[in-house]
Design a protein around this motif. Sequence first.
Motif, PDB file in Angstrom:
ATOM      1  N   LEU A 246       3.207  -1.498  -3.186  1.00  0.00           N
ATOM      2  CA  LEU A 246       4.033  -0.318  -2.919  1.00  0.00           C
ATOM      3  C   LEU A 246       3.243   0.730  -2.141  1.00  0.00           C
ATOM      4  O   LEU A 246       3.741   1.319  -1.177  1.00  0.00           O
ATOM      5  N   ALA A 247       2.005   0.961  -2.542  1.00  0.00           N
ATOM      6  CA  ALA A 247       1.163   1.935  -1.839  1.00  0.00           C
ATOM      7  C   ALA A 247       0.953   1.510  -0.386  1.00  0.00           C
ATOM      8  O   ALA A 247       1.014   2.341   0.531  1.00  0.00           O
ATOM      9  N   ILE A 248       0.744   0.231  -0.175  1.00  0.00           N
ATOM     10  CA  ILE A 248       0.541  -0.256   1.191  1.00  0.00           C
ATOM     11  C   ILE A 248       1.807  -0.070   2.019  1.00  0.00           C
ATOM     12  O   ILE A 248       1.742   0.311   3.194  1.00  0.00           O
ATOM     13  N   TRP A 249       2.957  -0.283   1.412  1.00  0.00           N
ATOM     14  CA  TRP A 249       4.216  -0.034   2.118  1.00  0.00           C
ATOM     15  C   TRP A 249       4.278   1.434   2.555  1.00  0.00           C
ATOM     16  O   TRP A 249       4.602   1.735   3.698  1.00  0.00           O
ATOM     17  N   VAL A 250       3.966   2.338   1.654  1.00  0.00           N
ATOM     18  CA  VAL A 250       4.013   3.765   1.982  1.00  0.00           C
ATOM     19  C   VAL A 250       2.981   4.095   3.064  1.00  0.00           C
ATOM     20  O   VAL A 250       3.265   4.829   4.020  1.00  0.00           O
ATOM     21  N   LEU A 251       1.781   3.548   2.936  1.00  0.00           N
ATOM     22  CA  LEU A 251       0.703   3.849   3.877  1.00  0.00           C
ATOM     23  C   LEU A 251       0.907   3.205   5.243  1.00  0.00           C
ATOM     24  O   LEU A 251       0.211   3.557   6.201  1.00  0.00           O
ATOM     25  N   ASN A 252       1.842   2.289   5.355  1.00  0.00           N
ATOM     26  CA  ASN A 252       2.152   1.709   6.662  1.00  0.00           C
ATOM     27  C   ASN A 252       3.114   2.573   7.467  1.00  0.00           C
ATOM     28  O   ASN A 252       3.572   2.168   8.529  1.00  0.00           O
ATOM     29  N   ASP A 253       3.406   3.741   6.971  1.00  0.00           N
ATOM     30  CA  ASP A 253       4.214   4.714   7.703  1.00  0.00           C
ATOM     31  C   ASP A 253       3.448   5.159   8.954  1.00  0.00           C
ATOM     32  O   ASP A 253       2.217   5.220   8.948  1.00  0.00           O
TER      33      ASP A 253
ATOM     34  N   LEU B 151      -1.127  11.042  -1.639  1.00  0.00           N
ATOM     35  CA  LEU B 151      -1.611  12.091  -0.745  1.00  0.00           C
ATOM     36  C   LEU B 151      -2.874  12.742  -1.294  1.00  0.00           C
ATOM     37  O   LEU B 151      -3.858  12.913  -0.576  1.00  0.00           O
ATOM     38  N   ALA B 152      -2.847  13.102  -2.561  1.00  0.00           N
ATOM     39  CA  ALA B 152      -3.988  13.809  -3.172  1.00  0.00           C
ATOM     40  C   ALA B 152      -5.244  12.948  -3.137  1.00  0.00           C
ATOM     41  O   ALA B 152      -6.346  13.454  -2.855  1.00  0.00           O
ATOM     42  N   ARG B 153      -5.115  11.659  -3.417  1.00  0.00           N
ATOM     43  CA  ARG B 153      -6.288  10.785  -3.431  1.00  0.00           C
ATOM     44  C   ARG B 153      -6.884  10.588  -2.037  1.00  0.00           C
ATOM     45  O   ARG B 153      -8.024  10.208  -1.896  1.00  0.00           O
TER      46      ARG B 153
ATOM     47  N   LEU C  65      -8.675   4.123  -3.227  1.00  0.00           N
ATOM     48  CA  LEU C  65      -7.301   4.417  -3.653  1.00  0.00           C
ATOM     49  C   LEU C  65      -6.615   3.155  -4.160  1.00  0.00           C
ATOM     50  O   LEU C  65      -6.058   3.138  -5.258  1.00  0.00           O
ATOM     51  N   LEU C  66      -6.672   2.109  -3.390  1.00  0.00           N
ATOM     52  CA  LEU C  66      -5.970   0.876  -3.735  1.00  0.00           C
ATOM     53  C   LEU C  66      -6.610   0.154  -4.910  1.00  0.00           C
ATOM     54  O   LEU C  66      -5.925  -0.530  -5.675  1.00  0.00           O
ATOM     55  N   ASP C  67      -7.906   0.318  -5.074  1.00  0.00           N
ATOM     56  CA  ASP C  67      -8.615  -0.405  -6.117  1.00  0.00           C
ATOM     57  C   ASP C  67      -8.615   0.352  -7.441  1.00  0.00           C
ATOM     58  O   ASP C  67      -8.041  -0.090  -8.427  1.00  0.00           O
ATOM     59  N   LYS C  68      -9.218   1.507  -7.476  1.00  0.00           N
ATOM     60  CA  LYS C  68      -9.411   2.217  -8.745  1.00  0.00           C
ATOM     61  C   LYS C  68      -8.308   3.212  -9.083  1.00  0.00           C
ATOM     62  O   LYS C  68      -7.852   3.282 -10.208  1.00  0.00           O
ATOM     63  N   ALA C  69      -7.886   3.989  -8.099  1.00  0.00           N
ATOM     64  CA  ALA C  69      -6.906   5.047  -8.377  1.00  0.00           C
ATOM     65  C   ALA C  69      -5.554   4.480  -8.805  1.00  0.00           C
ATOM     66  O   ALA C  69      -4.933   4.984  -9.744  1.00  0.00           O
ATOM     67  N   ILE C  70      -5.110   3.434  -8.151  1.00  0.00           N
ATOM     68  CA  ILE C  70      -3.813   2.837  -8.492  1.00  0.00           C
ATOM     69  C   ILE C  70      -3.805   2.346  -9.936  1.00  0.00           C
ATOM     70  O   ILE C  70      -2.778   2.385 -10.610  1.00  0.00           O
ATOM     71  N   GLN C  71      -4.958   1.933 -10.444  1.00  0.00           N
ATOM     72  CA  GLN C  71      -5.042   1.469 -11.829  1.00  0.00           C
ATOM     73  C   GLN C  71      -4.584   2.558 -12.797  1.00  0.00           C
ATOM     74  O   GLN C  71      -3.948   2.273 -13.814  1.00  0.00           O
ATOM     75  N   GLN C  72      -4.891   3.821 -12.498  1.00  0.00           N
ATOM     76  CA  GLN C  72      -4.466   4.936 -13.357  1.00  0.00           C
ATOM     77  C   GLN C  72      -2.949   4.978 -13.472  1.00  0.00           C
ATOM     78  O   GLN C  72      -2.405   5.189 -14.559  1.00  0.00           O
ATOM     79  N   LEU C  73      -2.262   4.780 -12.360  1.00  0.00           N
ATOM     80  CA  LEU C  73      -0.802   4.783 -12.389  1.00  0.00           C
ATOM     81  C   LEU C  73      -0.258   3.550 -13.101  1.00  0.00           C
ATOM     82  O   LEU C  73       0.719   3.628 -13.837  1.00  0.00           O
TER      83      LEU C  73
ATOM     84  N   ASP D  27      11.354  11.650 -10.428  1.00  0.00           N
ATOM     85  CA  ASP D  27      10.097  12.322 -10.755  1.00  0.00           C
ATOM     86  C   ASP D  27       8.900  11.399 -10.551  1.00  0.00           C
ATOM     87  O   ASP D  27       7.859  11.811 -10.046  1.00  0.00           O
ATOM     88  N   ARG D  28       9.042  10.146 -10.976  1.00  0.00           N
ATOM     89  CA  ARG D  28       7.932   9.203 -10.804  1.00  0.00           C
ATOM     90  C   ARG D  28       7.698   8.900  -9.320  1.00  0.00           C
ATOM     91  O   ARG D  28       6.576   8.719  -8.882  1.00  0.00           O
ATOM     92  N   ARG D  29       8.780   8.851  -8.547  1.00  0.00           N
ATOM     93  CA  ARG D  29       8.666   8.627  -7.105  1.00  0.00           C
ATOM     94  C   ARG D  29       7.874   9.761  -6.459  1.00  0.00           C
ATOM     95  O   ARG D  29       6.958   9.535  -5.672  1.00  0.00           O
ATOM     96  N   GLU D  30       8.210  10.996  -6.841  1.00  0.00           N
ATOM     97  CA  GLU D  30       7.481  12.147  -6.307  1.00  0.00           C
ATOM     98  C   GLU D  30       6.032  12.133  -6.782  1.00  0.00           C
ATOM     99  O   GLU D  30       5.114  12.438  -6.022  1.00  0.00           O
ATOM    100  N   GLU D  31       5.815  11.768  -8.042  1.00  0.00           N
ATOM    101  CA  GLU D  31       4.456  11.672  -8.555  1.00  0.00           C
ATOM    102  C   GLU D  31       3.646  10.657  -7.731  1.00  0.00           C
ATOM    103  O   GLU D  31       2.503  10.916  -7.362  1.00  0.00           O
ATOM    104  N   PHE D  32       4.250   9.514  -7.442  1.00  0.00           N
ATOM    105  CA  PHE D  32       3.560   8.479  -6.682  1.00  0.00           C
ATOM    106  C   PHE D  32       3.180   8.986  -5.286  1.00  0.00           C
ATOM    107  O   PHE D  32       2.042   8.808  -4.841  1.00  0.00           O
TER     108      PHE D  32
END
Length: 194
Positions: free
Chosen positions: A76-83, A131-133, A99-107, A121-126
Amino acid sequence: MNNIGPDLQHLLRRISATPADFLDDPKVHGRGDLAVAALVHDILRQVGHQATVEQLQRFIGSHAEKDHNRLRLVALAIWVLNDEWFKSTLHDADALLSLLDKAIQQLADVCTATKYINDSDRREEFARFLLARLDYRPAGESITQATDRLSALSTTERNRLLQESREAEARARAIREALAKQAAAESADKWTRE
């Protein structure tokens, strides 16, 4: 969040429009359809980095239950980052890999990929989390606004605060019980002296 990022509404629409292919079951032990390691390889290549086998190994699932949701969130993150905005902006392979390795694990520890897509809300959080990471904030927001909004939405932050609250209550309960025990002992001691 020192840099100005893309429009948040654009990212939210992109997450909502995630193609079904990105939501396929990730390959874990030869089962599943989505080769997440290949997606990671491709996005790292877009930023000019040739991924090593060791770097990609983390994105090959080895535990069905443990890795399934995490790998779906990576996809999902890769889909968003392919923008297009990210394609023209991302150049730091180390930040992207982190981001893809460690940070995504938190989510992945707190919510399913499906919920990050379907719940507003979860979509906005994602979106804000990504962005923040990468040290960005949504366009039109100050650092304070972006930080406050992410904190308000953050499931991980909410869970951390809830855990701290439980621990504080347990400490307070232990103190109350110790004080009650001490008062009972003093009272019993007073009665035995009389």
